[in-house]
Design an enzyme around this catalytic site. Structure first.
Site, mmCIF file in Angstrom:
data_model
loop_
_atom_site.group_PDB
_atom_site.id
_atom_site.type_symbol
_atom_site.label_atom_id
_atom_site.label_comp_id
_atom_site.label_asym_id
_atom_site.label_seq_id
_atom_site.Cartn_x
_atom_site.Cartn_y
_atom_site.Cartn_z
ATOM 1 N N ARG A 52 -28.534 8.152 7.021
ATOM 2 C CA ARG A 52 -27.329 8.643 6.351
ATOM 3 C C ARG A 52 -26.925 10.007 6.917
ATOM 4 N NH1 ARG A 52 -28.716 9.210 0.910
ATOM 5 N NH2 ARG A 52 -28.911 11.420 1.290
ATOM 6 N N TYR A 104 -0.074 12.936 7.045
ATOM 7 C CA TYR A 104 -0.576 11.618 6.681
ATOM 8 C C TYR A 104 -0.613 11.517 5.154
ATOM 9 C CZ TYR A 104 -3.678 7.729 5.942
ATOM 10 O OH TYR A 104 -4.218 6.558 5.489
ATOM 11 N N ASP A 177 -5.282 17.947 12.492
ATOM 12 C CA ASP A 177 -5.355 16.497 12.620
ATOM 13 C C ASP A 177 -4.630 16.151 13.920
ATOM 14 O OD1 ASP A 177 -4.990 13.762 12.579
ATOM 15 O OD2 ASP A 177 -4.573 13.638 10.428
ATOM 16 N N LYS A 202 -7.843 5.042 15.255
ATOM 17 C CA LYS A 202 -6.580 4.869 15.988
ATOM 18 C C LYS A 202 -6.827 4.866 17.497
ATOM 19 C CE LYS A 202 -5.178 5.392 11.727
ATOM 20 N NZ LYS A 202 -4.875 4.263 10.884
HETATM 21 C C1 LIG Z 1 -2.686 10.996 11.293
HETATM 22 C C2 LIG Z 1 -3.729 10.313 10.465
HETATM 23 N N1 LIG Z 1 -4.729 11.029 9.950
HETATM 24 C C3 LIG Z 1 -5.694 10.448 9.189
HETATM 25 C C4 LIG Z 1 -5.685 9.100 8.910
HETATM 26 C C5 LIG Z 1 -6.774 8.501 8.079
HETATM 27 O O1 LIG Z 1 -7.634 7.725 8.874
HETATM 28 P P1 LIG Z 1 -8.474 6.475 8.292
HETATM 29 O O2 LIG Z 1 -7.491 5.392 7.977
HETATM 30 O O3 LIG Z 1 -9.441 6.142 9.389
HETATM 31 O O4 LIG Z 1 -9.179 6.969 7.041
HETATM 32 C C6 LIG Z 1 -4.668 8.310 9.417
HETATM 33 C C7 LIG Z 1 -4.618 6.868 9.098
HETATM 34 O O5 LIG Z 1 -3.579 6.234 9.210
HETATM 35 C C8 LIG Z 1 -3.660 8.924 10.209
HETATM 36 O O6 LIG Z 1 -2.641 8.205 10.730
#
Ligand SMILES: Cc1ncc(COP(=O)(O)O)c(C=O)c1O
Length: 383
Positions: A52, A104, A177, A202
């Site tokens: 973990r 997001y 991000d 992604k």
């Molecule tokens: C820009 C961005 N950040 C974070 C996330 C979150 O990622 P996850 O779906 O792997 O939790 C996403 C998901 O669509 C995203 O597009």
């Protein structure tokens, strides 16, 4: 081999060139053990205790991403959300944080509900405006500034270097991000960011077949040590198979991202003068908000994400998505297949997405096929 001397394409293609010492295999074995043997004198000299907290399956994908981002250390998580929320969970109740109004949506939602109930003071601002950032910072009280660039789903761009300088002057960390930019187009740590976050689901993985997240830090500090504990104790840990698949996906990151950038630019330019399209949002178009900053901040392309605003409003936008055949109607981004999504339907109340907006994730299909499919969908929807 010194990764610092290698081009990112070589780092990605060979996943740093690691060879398994026991078997001489050039792809790593799949490590599935959840626990590790303790030495007879009661020590854990291997440094591994329980999966973990840490897992040998993470070593290589973490090292590859760390090299691509130029970081001090990288941690994989069970999802992008697990990675992002760990950054906030490592703060203290009462801390003030700044986040963008355009970001997001699921993270924004979590910040305004769970994080706020837990005691964080979350303020959403126009992160593209250095004046707005400066005005909102509370020196000594603001502990973190969160940036997403280019930002979902309007693809607005934030100047990382300028925002980092403002955050640091107020005693705050800057986290970015960088899911959409990928380490190939932007390296936030070199621009002054403290932490880079990726939804590895992604582009890093790139095949729409796993959920994963990652954080990369520029330096070790108290906050990062708490982030490590959040992963180990809350248990948002990636599975071994997902880590193995992620490494395989990262080997072709440069090929996929480069193709997506070239095609997205072509699609953005093509539809920016289309009679049935009210507006195209893409950082690579001179008329868009982030163009000047992107030219400095993004190298080799402006990413594979763009949005189209359909003439005729929400019904027209939904009808266009309904009539695409090659573009798949699905959420997510960064895979080999192109996706189209009516974003306001997903984000619900409070979304900054106009109701006529279609979000496009450009994959690696033939660009003429992608353009033709959108052309026929627009024509059919307006018939
Ligand atoms: C820009 C961005 N950040 C974070 C996330 C979150 O990622 P996850 O779906 O792997 O939790 C996403 C998901 O669509 C995203 O597009």
């Amino acid at each position: 081999m010194d990764a610092k001397k290698l081009h990112p394409d070589s780092i990605a293609a060979q996943a740093l060139g690691w060879v398994d010492e026991t078997t001489r295999a050039i792809t790593p074995p799949l490590h599935v053990s959840s626990t590790y043997l303790r030495d007879t004198d009661n020590q854990y000299r291997s440094g591994r205790i329980y999966a973990r907290a840490d897992n040998p399956a993470f070593d290589q994908p973490e090292a590859v991403l760390n090299a691509l981002e130029g970081g001090h250390q990288t941690l994989l998580f069970a999802s992008g959300m697990a990675a992002a929320t760990a950054v906030f969970q490592a703060l203290q109740p009462g801390d003030h944080v700044l986040a963008p109004q355009v970001m997001y949506w699921s993270l924004r939602n979590w910040l305004m509900t769970f994080a706020t109930q837990w005691g964080l003071q979350v303020e959403l601002i126009d992160m593209t405006s250095p004046a707005a950032v400066q005005a909102a910072l509370r020196p000594g009280k603001t502990k973190l500034v969160w940036v997403e660039t280019p930002a979902n789903p309007l693809w607005t761009v934030t100047d990382i270097e300028a925002t980092a300088a403002l955050a640091h002057a107020a005693g705050a960390l800057l986290a970015v991000d960088s899911t959409v930019a990928t380490p190939l187009l932007t390296r936030p740590l070199a621009l002054g960011a403290d932490i880079v976050m990726h939804a590895a689901t992604k582009y890093l993985n790139g095949h729409s077949d796993l959920i994963a997240g990652a954080l990369v830090t520029r330096q070790d500090n108290d906050h990062w040590q708490r982030v490590r504990k959040v992963r180990a104790q809350l248990g948002g840990t990636l599975g071994s198979f997902e880590a193995w698949l992620l490494l395989r996906g990262m080997r072709t990151l440069h090929l996929r991202v480069r193709t997506a950038c070239v095609s997205a630019q072509r699609i953005a330019e093509h539809f920016s003068t289309h009679p049935q399209v009210a507006e195209v949002l893409y950082p690579g178009l001179p008329q868009c908000q982030g163009y000047a900053i992107s030219q400095r901040q993004m190298q080799g392309g402006f990413g594979g994400m763009l949005s189209l605003r359909a003439r005729g409003g929400e019904a027209a936008a939904i009808a266009v998505a309904a009539h695409t055949q090659l573009w798949k109607r699905a959420t997510s981004l960064g895979g080999t297949e192109s996706l189209i999504e009516h974003r306001a339907s997903v984000e619900g109340a409070g979304t900054p997405a106009p109701t006529d907006l279609l979000r496009l994730s450009v994959g690696i299909e033939d660009v003429a096929d992608l353009i033709n499919d959108l052309e026929q969908a627009l024509a059919t929807a307006h018939r």
